[in-house]
Design an enzyme around this catalytic site. Structure first.
Site, PDB file in Angstrom:
ATOM      1  N   ARG A  42       0.842  -1.213   0.000  1.00 52.71           N
ATOM      2  CA  ARG A  42       0.000   0.000   0.000  1.00 52.71           C
ATOM      3  C   ARG A  42       0.869   1.252   0.000  1.00 52.71           C
ATOM      4  NH1 ARG A  42      -1.677   1.865   4.603  1.00 52.71           N
ATOM      5  NH2 ARG A  42      -2.503  -0.067   5.465  1.00 52.71           N
ATOM      6  N   TYR A  94     -13.633  17.970 -16.664  1.00 49.30           N
ATOM      7  CA  TYR A  94     -14.063  16.588 -16.766  1.00 49.30           C
ATOM      8  C   TYR A  94     -15.213  16.372 -15.778  1.00 49.30           C
ATOM      9  CZ  TYR A  94     -14.436  11.658 -15.939  1.00 49.30           C
ATOM     10  OH  TYR A  94     -14.947  10.402 -15.763  1.00 49.30           O
ATOM     11  N   ASP A 165      -4.629  19.336 -14.913  1.00 49.52           N
ATOM     12  CA  ASP A 165      -5.046  18.056 -15.484  1.00 49.52           C
ATOM     13  C   ASP A 165      -4.631  18.072 -16.960  1.00 49.52           C
ATOM     14  OD1 ASP A 165      -6.391  15.915 -16.663  1.00 49.52           O
ATOM     15  OD2 ASP A 165      -8.241  16.192 -15.508  1.00 49.52           O
ATOM     16  N   LYS A 190      -6.447   6.793 -19.789  1.00 49.75           N
ATOM     17  CA  LYS A 190      -6.619   7.286 -21.149  1.00 49.75           C
ATOM     18  C   LYS A 190      -5.373   6.999 -21.991  1.00 49.75           C
ATOM     19  CE  LYS A 190     -10.437   8.531 -19.248  1.00 49.75           C
ATOM     20  NZ  LYS A 190     -10.696   9.853 -18.682  1.00 49.75           N
TER      21      LYS A 190
HETATM   22  C1  LIG Z   1     -11.247  10.434 -17.522  1.00 50.94           C
HETATM   23  C2  LIG Z   1     -10.753  11.727 -17.009  1.00 50.94           C
HETATM   24  C3  LIG Z   1     -10.537  11.933 -15.635  1.00 50.94           C
HETATM   25  C4  LIG Z   1     -10.889  10.896 -14.594  1.00 50.94           C
HETATM   26  O1  LIG Z   1     -10.124   9.764 -14.704  1.00 50.94           O
HETATM   27  P1  LIG Z   1     -10.673   8.290 -14.295  1.00 50.94           P
HETATM   28  O2  LIG Z   1      -9.468   7.463 -14.570  1.00 50.94           O
HETATM   29  O3  LIG Z   1     -11.860   7.992 -15.134  1.00 50.94           O
HETATM   30  O4  LIG Z   1     -11.018   8.344 -12.841  1.00 50.94           O
HETATM   31  C5  LIG Z   1     -10.031  13.155 -15.241  1.00 50.94           C
HETATM   32  N1  LIG Z   1      -9.759  14.132 -16.127  1.00 50.94           N
HETATM   33  C6  LIG Z   1      -9.943  13.976 -17.447  1.00 50.94           C
HETATM   34  C7  LIG Z   1      -9.632  15.102 -18.377  1.00 50.94           C
HETATM   35  C8  LIG Z   1     -10.461  12.780 -17.945  1.00 50.94           C
HETATM   36  O5  LIG Z   1     -10.673  12.630 -19.271  1.00 50.94           O
END
Ligand SMILES: *Cc1c(COP(=O)(O)O)cnc(C)c1O
Length: 371
Positions: A42, A94, A165, A190
């Site tokens: 962890r 998002y 982000d 992604k």
């Molecule tokens: C998908 C996404 C997230 C969240 O990520 P998860 O892995 O689905 O929790 C955050 N920011 C952006 C821009 C995203 O496309």
């Protein structure tokens, strides 16, 4: 050794002379007490270390923290803030992250959503208790471009931490730390995964300061960490990330141009088109424009659904960043969101051959609009 003991200890072949070329998968949750050893998975694990090390290098940071999802990564940042902190976030954010702030953090953080494409909006929003600026650029799903260095310098003057982000940009196309962010965040679900089969999130920091220590505490103690297997797979995927991104962006540019000239398309949101509001900023702060785009058709939601239904190579599904092309009418996910028109279509352009993709779009438009 008796059979029960052999069953447990008989398979270990770890020796000092065996040096694999690839970091082996270490599923062990615990490690022998030894000077300099890891303690417990962890808190740390060799495969997570591998992933965090390569991500920290890719973003030019000093440390990284991997999580079980992108939202878990964002959540660690929010949990590290003192209660009552004023947090400024983008209006186009998002939606899962926006919902996290609006539901789980209601009454705990003071959240304000503003349009960050105009830096004056930030200057006007900062207050005494503002502690964090959350940037998302390019944004999901409207591909808004925020000027990271301009926003970060205003934040810095006011002692406000900046997290960016960069999921849509990836470290291949945007170096948010160099541009002034304190921390960069990715949903590694992604492009970093790239194959639509791993859920993950990651934060990379410029400095190992007190705020970062709080975040590391949330990672290790709250424990929303990825499995060694997922870390291994992400580290494997990262090896091809720069090459995948080139193929994604090459295709996206061509599709954006095709759509931009199409008589049944009202508007295309892609930062690589010179008509895009953020084109100039994107040109300065990005090495490439990525492969996400959205567009409005000259029609209604039914026409959009019909068009999507006629496509062969684009699957009608949410999420993004995989090698296969995906498409969706965005308001199916962001239900009732006033910022998202009903006929807005979001596309994650894959790495199939661009001519096949364009031909596919062309035939789907023809049958939808009888043109
Ligand atoms: C998908 C996404 C997230 C969240 O990520 P998860 O892995 O689905 O929790 C955050 N920011 C952006 C821009 C995203 O496309």
């Amino acid at each position: 050794m008796k059979i029960e003991t052999i069953a447990i200890h008989g398979g270990n072949v770890i020796t000092d002379t065996l040096k694999p070329i690839i970091q082996p998968i270490t599923l062990s949750t615990t490690f022998e007490h030894q000077e300099g050893s890891m303690l417990y998975t962890r808190l740390e694990n060799p495969n997570r270390k591998s992933l965090e090390t390569v991500m920290a290098s890719l973003e030019g940071g000093t440390d990284a923290a991997a999580f079980a999802s992108g939202n878990a990564a964002g959540n660690a940042v929010f949990q590290a803030l003192p209660a009552g902190t004023h947090l400024i976030a983008p209006d186009d954010m998002y939606h899962g992250m926006k919902m996290l702030l609006q539901t789980v953090y209601a009454g705990k953080l003071e959240v304000q959503f503003i349009d960050l494409t105009d830096k004056e909006n930030l200057r006007n929003a900062i207050k005494q208790n503002t502690g964090l600026l959350w940037i998302e650029t390019p944004s999901n799903p409207l591909l808004k471009i925020s000027d990271i260095s301009a926003l970060a310098s205003i934040a810095k003057e006011n002692n406000v931490k900046v997290v960016c982000d960069s999921t849509f940009a990836t470290p291949v196309y945007q170096q948010a730390l160099e541009l002034g962010a304190d921390i960069v965040m990715h949903s590694s679900t992604k492009y970093i995964s790239g194959h639509s089969d791993i859920l993950g999130g990651i934060l990379v920091t410029k400095k190992k300061d007190d705020f970062w220590q709080h975040i590391k505490n949330v990672q290790g103690l709250a424990g929303a960490v990825p499995s060694p297997m997922d870390c291994y797979l992400l580290t494997r995927s990262i090896k091809t990330l720069p090459y995948r991104m080139k193929a994604h962006a090459f295709n996206a540019k061509r599709i954006a141009e095709f759509l931009d000239h199409h008589p049944w398309v009202e508007k295309v949101y892609y930062p690589g088109l010179s008509s895009h509001k953020g084109f100039e900023t994107a040109q300065i702060q990005m090495e490439g424009f990525g492969a996400m785009l959205s567009f409005l058709i000259k029609g209604n939601a039914n026409d959009a659904d019909h068009l999507i239904g006629k496509l062969k190579f684009f699957s009608n599904a949410t999420s993004l960043g995989g090698v296969e092309s995906l498409i969706e009418r965005r308001s199916k996910v962001q239900v009732g969101d006033p910022g998202i028109p009903d006929q807005l279509i979001r596309m994650s352009v894959g790495i199939e051959n661009h001519e096949d993709l364009i031909e596919d779009l062309d035939q789907a438009f023809k049958v939808t609009f009888n043109s």
